[in-house]
Write a protein that holds these residues in place. Sequence first.
Motif, PDB file in Angstrom:
ATOM      1  N   GLU A  16     -15.107  15.878   4.860  1.00 26.66           N
ATOM      2  CA  GLU A  16     -14.065  15.263   5.693  1.00 26.66           C
ATOM      3  C   GLU A  16     -14.630  14.884   7.062  1.00 26.66           C
ATOM      4  OE1 GLU A  16     -11.113  14.194   5.078  1.00 26.66           O
ATOM      5  OE2 GLU A  16     -10.417  15.289   3.327  1.00 26.66           O
ATOM      6  N   SER A  17     -15.450  15.745   7.621  1.00 20.09           N
ATOM      7  CA  SER A  17     -16.059  15.489   8.921  1.00 20.09           C
ATOM      8  C   SER A  17     -16.990  14.279   8.876  1.00 20.09           C
ATOM      9  CB  SER A  17     -16.826  16.726   9.383  1.00 20.09           C
ATOM     10  OG  SER A  17     -17.470  16.495  10.599  1.00 20.09           O
ATOM     11  N   VAL A  18     -17.797  14.172   7.833  1.00 23.12           N
ATOM     12  CA  VAL A  18     -18.715  13.037   7.689  1.00 23.12           C
ATOM     13  C   VAL A  18     -17.931  11.735   7.542  1.00 23.12           C
ATOM     14  CG1 VAL A  18     -20.421  11.984   6.145  1.00 23.12           C
ATOM     15  CG2 VAL A  18     -20.652  14.375   6.785  1.00 23.12           C
ATOM     16  N   VAL A  19     -16.872  11.754   6.750  1.00 24.21           N
ATOM     17  CA  VAL A  19     -16.047  10.556   6.562  1.00 24.21           C
ATOM     18  C   VAL A  19     -15.453  10.124   7.893  1.00 24.21           C
ATOM     19  CG1 VAL A  19     -13.911   9.694   5.511  1.00 24.21           C
ATOM     20  CG2 VAL A  19     -15.545  10.987   4.131  1.00 24.21           C
ATOM     21  N   LYS A  20     -14.927  11.083   8.642  1.00 23.86           N
ATOM     22  CA  LYS A  20     -14.276  10.783   9.919  1.00 23.86           C
ATOM     23  C   LYS A  20     -15.289  10.328  10.981  1.00 23.86           C
ATOM     24  CE  LYS A  20     -11.796  13.080  13.594  1.00 23.86           C
ATOM     25  NZ  LYS A  20     -11.429  14.400  14.110  1.00 23.86           N
ATOM     26  N   ASP A  21     -16.378  11.061  11.130  1.00 24.62           N
ATOM     27  CA  ASP A  21     -17.340  10.799  12.201  1.00 24.62           C
ATOM     28  C   ASP A  21     -18.222   9.588  11.951  1.00 24.62           C
ATOM     29  OD1 ASP A  21     -16.304  13.035  13.434  1.00 24.62           O
ATOM     30  OD2 ASP A  21     -17.969  14.345  12.837  1.00 24.62           O
ATOM     31  N   SER A  25     -17.468   6.190   3.136  1.00 26.49           N
ATOM     32  CA  SER A  25     -16.497   6.384   2.065  1.00 26.49           C
ATOM     33  C   SER A  25     -16.668   7.809   1.544  1.00 26.49           C
ATOM     34  CB  SER A  25     -16.739   5.376   0.945  1.00 26.49           C
ATOM     35  OG  SER A  25     -17.958   5.664   0.292  1.00 26.49           O
ATOM     36  N   TYR A  26     -15.682   8.283   0.787  1.00 25.13           N
ATOM     37  CA  TYR A  26     -15.779   9.636   0.230  1.00 25.13           C
ATOM     38  C   TYR A  26     -16.934   9.741  -0.752  1.00 25.13           C
ATOM     39  CZ  TYR A  26     -11.675  11.302   2.603  1.00 25.13           C
ATOM     40  OH  TYR A  26     -10.809  11.703   3.586  1.00 25.13           O
ATOM     41  N   MET A  27     -17.152   8.700  -1.538  1.00 18.52           N
ATOM     42  CA  MET A  27     -18.274   8.719  -2.486  1.00 18.52           C
ATOM     43  C   MET A  27     -19.601   8.866  -1.749  1.00 18.52           C
ATOM     44  SD  MET A  27     -17.404   5.899  -5.330  1.00 18.52           S
ATOM     45  CE  MET A  27     -15.709   5.355  -5.341  1.00 18.52           C
ATOM     46  N   ASP A  28     -19.781   8.056  -0.714  1.00 17.36           N
ATOM     47  CA  ASP A  28     -21.022   8.116   0.056  1.00 17.36           C
ATOM     48  C   ASP A  28     -21.182   9.456   0.765  1.00 17.36           C
ATOM     49  OD1 ASP A  28     -21.725   5.546  -0.688  1.00 17.36           O
ATOM     50  OD2 ASP A  28     -20.842   4.626   1.098  1.00 17.36           O
ATOM     51  N   ALA A  29     -20.089   9.982   1.298  1.00 18.81           N
ATOM     52  CA  ALA A  29     -20.148  11.258   2.012  1.00 18.81           C
ATOM     53  C   ALA A  29     -20.520  12.400   1.072  1.00 18.81           C
ATOM     54  CB  ALA A  29     -18.810  11.544   2.688  1.00 18.81           C
ATOM     55  N   ILE A  30     -19.994  12.374  -0.145  1.00 17.10           N
ATOM     56  CA  ILE A  30     -20.319  13.422  -1.117  1.00 17.10           C
ATOM     57  C   ILE A  30     -21.792  13.348  -1.499  1.00 17.10           C
ATOM     58  CG2 ILE A  30     -19.905  14.224  -3.479  1.00 17.10           C
ATOM     59  CD1 ILE A  30     -16.942  13.273  -3.000  1.00 17.10           C
ATOM     60  N   VAL A  31     -22.281  12.146  -1.758  1.00 17.15           N
ATOM     61  CA  VAL A  31     -23.699  11.978  -2.099  1.00 17.15           C
ATOM     62  C   VAL A  31     -24.579  12.395  -0.922  1.00 17.15           C
ATOM     63  CG1 VAL A  31     -25.478  10.277  -2.668  1.00 17.15           C
ATOM     64  CG2 VAL A  31     -23.263  10.176  -3.804  1.00 17.15           C
ATOM     65  N   ALA A  34     -24.450  16.257  -0.582  1.00 18.98           N
ATOM     66  CA  ALA A  34     -25.162  16.889  -1.697  1.00 18.98           C
ATOM     67  C   ALA A  34     -26.668  16.774  -1.505  1.00 18.98           C
ATOM     68  CB  ALA A  34     -24.743  16.263  -3.017  1.00 18.98           C
ATOM     69  N   ASP A  35     -27.109  15.606  -1.056  1.00 22.60           N
ATOM     70  CA  ASP A  35     -28.537  15.405  -0.790  1.00 22.60           C
ATOM     71  C   ASP A  35     -29.001  16.280   0.365  1.00 22.60           C
ATOM     72  OD1 ASP A  35     -31.034  14.058  -1.280  1.00 22.60           O
ATOM     73  OD2 ASP A  35     -30.664  12.926   0.576  1.00 22.60           O
ATOM     74  N   LYS A  36     -28.199  16.345   1.412  1.00 24.22           N
ATOM     75  CA  LYS A  36     -28.549  17.147   2.590  1.00 24.22           C
ATOM     76  C   LYS A  36     -28.643  18.633   2.239  1.00 24.22           C
ATOM     77  CE  LYS A  36     -27.041  17.934   7.321  1.00 24.22           C
ATOM     78  NZ  LYS A  36     -26.027  17.619   8.338  1.00 24.22           N
ATOM     79  N   LYS A  37     -27.745  19.107   1.376  1.00 25.61           N
ATOM     80  CA  LYS A  37     -27.730  20.520   0.981  1.00 25.61           C
ATOM     81  C   LYS A  37     -28.608  20.792  -0.241  1.00 25.61           C
ATOM     82  CE  LYS A  37     -24.047  21.958   3.498  1.00 25.61           C
ATOM     83  NZ  LYS A  37     -24.100  23.021   4.435  1.00 25.61           N
ATOM     84  N   GLU A  38     -29.257  19.735  -0.759  1.00 28.53           N
ATOM     85  CA  GLU A  38     -30.120  19.832  -1.932  1.00 28.53           C
ATOM     86  C   GLU A  38     -29.357  20.377  -3.140  1.00 28.53           C
ATOM     87  OE1 GLU A  38     -33.642  21.953  -0.808  1.00 28.53           O
ATOM     88  OE2 GLU A  38     -34.237  20.411   0.618  1.00 28.53           O
ATOM     89  N   LEU A  47     -17.588  21.972  -6.016  1.00 23.99           N
ATOM     90  CA  LEU A  47     -17.232  22.478  -4.696  1.00 23.99           C
ATOM     91  C   LEU A  47     -16.150  21.650  -4.004  1.00 23.99           C
ATOM     92  CD1 LEU A  47     -20.778  23.365  -3.301  1.00 23.99           C
ATOM     93  CD2 LEU A  47     -19.049  24.927  -4.202  1.00 23.99           C
ATOM     94  N   LEU A  48     -15.709  20.569  -4.629  1.00 22.32           N
ATOM     95  CA  LEU A  48     -14.705  19.712  -4.015  1.00 22.32           C
ATOM     96  C   LEU A  48     -13.311  20.285  -4.211  1.00 22.32           C
ATOM     97  CD1 LEU A  48     -16.014  16.242  -5.198  1.00 22.32           C
ATOM     98  CD2 LEU A  48     -16.420  17.370  -3.014  1.00 22.32           C
TER      99      LEU A  48
END
Length: 74
Positions: A16-21, A25-31, A34-38, A47-48
Amino acid sequence: MMTKKEMANNFSMQIESVVKDHGMSYMDAIVFMADKKELEMESAAKLLNKNIKNKLEAEARMLNFLPKRSRLPV
């Protein structure tokens, strides 16, 4: 050690923070998260929370990735 529920809440809040800041999009934020957290996509999907899943579904319908639903006139 965090429980699975705490991890899911934390992950969803970060999305939610990534989408807002960043205006992603939600799809991009999830990807992105996920990449950032490996994390594998399958692990990230577990986890959603329901709110994120609903927003993701609406986004996918808007982009014609899922069939449109009929709406009643309100």
